[in-house]
Design a protein around this motif. Sequence first.
Motif, PDB file in Angstrom:
ATOM      1  N   UNK A  23      83.585  60.602  55.107  1.00 11.83           N
ATOM      2  CA  UNK A  23      82.279  61.208  55.346  1.00 11.83           C
ATOM      3  C   UNK A  23      81.370  61.082  54.120  1.00 11.83           C
ATOM      4  N   UNK A  24      81.978  60.953  52.954  1.00 15.22           N
ATOM      5  CA  UNK A  24      81.190  60.823  51.729  1.00 15.22           C
ATOM      6  C   UNK A  24      80.374  59.539  51.711  1.00 15.22           C
ATOM      7  N   UNK A  25      80.748  58.561  52.542  1.00 14.27           N
ATOM      8  CA  UNK A  25      80.043  57.277  52.586  1.00 14.27           C
ATOM      9  C   UNK A  25      78.905  57.256  53.589  1.00 14.27           C
ATOM     10  N   UNK A  26      78.749  58.341  54.370  1.00 12.92           N
ATOM     11  CA  UNK A  26      77.675  58.367  55.362  1.00 12.92           C
ATOM     12  C   UNK A  26      76.314  58.440  54.684  1.00 12.92           C
ATOM     13  N   UNK A  27      75.340  57.759  55.274  1.00 13.65           N
ATOM     14  CA  UNK A  27      73.989  57.772  54.706  1.00 13.65           C
ATOM     15  C   UNK A  27      73.350  59.146  54.885  1.00 13.65           C
ATOM     16  N   UNK A  53      82.429  65.218  49.320  1.00 13.76           N
ATOM     17  CA  UNK A  53      81.490  65.970  50.150  1.00 13.76           C
ATOM     18  C   UNK A  53      81.527  67.439  49.733  1.00 13.76           C
ATOM     19  N   UNK A  54      80.450  68.142  50.027  1.00 19.50           N
ATOM     20  CA  UNK A  54      80.439  69.579  49.817  1.00 19.50           C
ATOM     21  C   UNK A  54      81.179  70.254  50.968  1.00 19.50           C
ATOM     22  N   UNK A  87      77.468  67.851  53.617  1.00 20.42           N
ATOM     23  CA  UNK A  87      78.185  69.121  53.597  1.00 20.42           C
ATOM     24  C   UNK A  87      78.961  69.270  54.897  1.00 20.42           C
ATOM     25  N   UNK A  88      80.240  69.625  54.760  1.00 20.08           N
ATOM     26  CA  UNK A  88      81.125  69.782  55.910  1.00 20.08           C
ATOM     27  C   UNK A  88      81.563  71.245  55.997  1.00 20.08           C
ATOM     28  N   UNK A  89      81.342  71.860  57.152  1.00 22.43           N
ATOM     29  CA  UNK A  89      81.795  73.223  57.416  1.00 22.43           C
ATOM     30  C   UNK A  89      83.155  73.165  58.097  1.00 22.43           C
ATOM     31  N   UNK A 115      75.193  73.102  57.055  1.00 21.81           N
ATOM     32  CA  UNK A 115      76.055  71.934  56.908  1.00 21.81           C
ATOM     33  C   UNK A 115      75.553  70.801  57.784  1.00 21.81           C
ATOM     34  N   UNK A 116      76.106  69.610  57.548  1.00 19.01           N
ATOM     35  CA  UNK A 116      75.784  68.435  58.360  1.00 19.01           C
ATOM     36  C   UNK A 116      76.835  68.204  59.440  1.00 19.01           C
ATOM     37  N   UNK A 117      78.095  68.472  59.086  1.00 22.53           N
ATOM     38  CA  UNK A 117      79.228  68.223  59.978  1.00 22.53           C
ATOM     39  C   UNK A 117      80.059  69.488  60.044  1.00 22.53           C
ATOM     40  N   UNK A 118      80.579  69.789  61.218  1.00 21.44           N
ATOM     41  CA  UNK A 118      81.455  70.944  61.383  1.00 21.44           C
ATOM     42  C   UNK A 118      82.766  70.487  62.009  1.00 21.44           C
ATOM     43  N   UNK A 119      83.886  70.856  61.385  1.00 18.05           N
ATOM     44  CA  UNK A 119      85.206  70.567  61.939  1.00 18.05           C
ATOM     45  C   UNK A 119      85.831  71.877  62.396  1.00 18.05           C
ATOM     46  N   UNK A 120      86.049  71.984  63.689  1.00 17.85           N
ATOM     47  CA  UNK A 120      86.659  73.174  64.279  1.00 17.85           C
ATOM     48  C   UNK A 120      88.131  72.861  64.536  1.00 17.85           C
ATOM     49  N   UNK A 121      89.003  73.375  63.685  1.00 14.54           N
ATOM     50  CA  UNK A 121      90.432  73.064  63.787  1.00 14.54           C
ATOM     51  C   UNK A 121      91.140  74.121  64.623  1.00 14.54           C
TER      52      UNK A 121
END
Length: 457
Positions: free
Chosen positions: A453-457, A150-151, A89-91, A180-186
């Motif tokens: 990111x969809x390929x990450x374990x 990814x979500x 999941x990506x925020x 979430x697992x990953x956060x992208x701050x744009x």
Amino acid sequence: MSLSNQEISQQAGEYLDTALDFLMRKIEKKAVSAEGITAPHMKEDAEFVAHELTRVGVDAQVIQSRNADGTPGAWEVVGSKIVDPSAKTVLLYAHHDVQPAPNEDGVWQTDPFKGTIKGDRLYGRGASDDGSGIAIHLGALSILGEKLGVNIRFFIEGEEEMGSDSFIPFVKDHPEFFDADIMIVADSGNWSAEIPSLTTSLRGNTNIDVELRVMDSPRHSGAFGGPILDSHTLAAMLIARMYDDQGNLVVPGVESQEVVGGLQQDIDEAQFRVDGGVLSGVKLAGSDSLASRLWVKPAVTVIGFDAHPVEGSFNVISPSTKFRLSLRTAPSQDPEQAQKALGEFMVQNAPFGSHVSWTPVDKGRGWAMDAHSEVSRIAEQALEDAFETQPINQGQGGSIPFIPDLCEMFPKYQVLVTGPEDPQANAHSPNESQSISSLKKLIAAEAMMLRDFAELA
């Protein structure tokens, strides 16, 4: 089958007109949070952004936050697109509020609240900060469509330009929106419009108030001046003791660190002097690389100083002086530790036996990216592929306090700080603009990141 880099870049080009149309309409919303974070125009802008999210398949809604004291806060946009509960999941973060754009002196060359394209740049308040941050997210999701692996969760903030006072209360009220697992701050910048960057670190910030006393009340300078130095002079001496003869901060316990991920390229001093409006002949303080002095070394600024105005001044010795110090801390230092070290230094170095005391004001932790993680590697590769040149990563001298706060609340977060800006963007300044060619590449880069990111374990 996932999209290739070539397909993503092609679709980013095809999406560009849609992105520019969004930004034109967004600029006209005049979402100035300084005119009231709870005001109807901020709610209307949030609803506009939420509607745009629904167009790319996001289940979006507008919720009003609350401040820590329970009073109404900003209008926030949240949303999600869940493709597989077992997937990563990506925020995606950006903010929909913008800075004011006063133009009494006519410095703006265009109407700040009407998008205007000139060459490769779109001009208007919020064109870059952070309208294009939202546009990047929208574009990446539009490109991936049903092939999104990814979500996604969204948080588009409504008061970033006002200090984010209701951010953490909102997170505590609605933690489900931030899981979430990953956060992208744009909401950051790039080395240039042609060379992309990840932001690798942010300095922390802490303020203290210092009071220096030398007399119990004012005295006539003719009768007592000479043996007794006024408190303003002594305060200036105390402030100067923080530095060596090169201008390096030498306060024990206030730490420095190495540039996160290594220094790929130093900042150009000539351009820095122009951007900073530094007068001819003024020397820059400190040693080591200019980048390290801005990104990972501590810096103190006197941001307040109580003294009698020149107009109406008279011949007395000032008995006491109060001033406020703003300390930018190394990204990894505990700000409370740095705050205490600075305060104790003030007391221990009181000149001529003056009485010095200090009180803490506020503090915020810095942040440093995990430069060696697989998430960072994927992001750097995506930027390189989209721009067809190696990124030059950079730290930032400022702070984004909610990032370390969120990382503390959600320890599994891996955070990437990206963004649409470049040195010509003029965020917070007149003639703000966004590079159009850079925007297209940044949309493609984020789509590539989400794909991989969809390929990450």
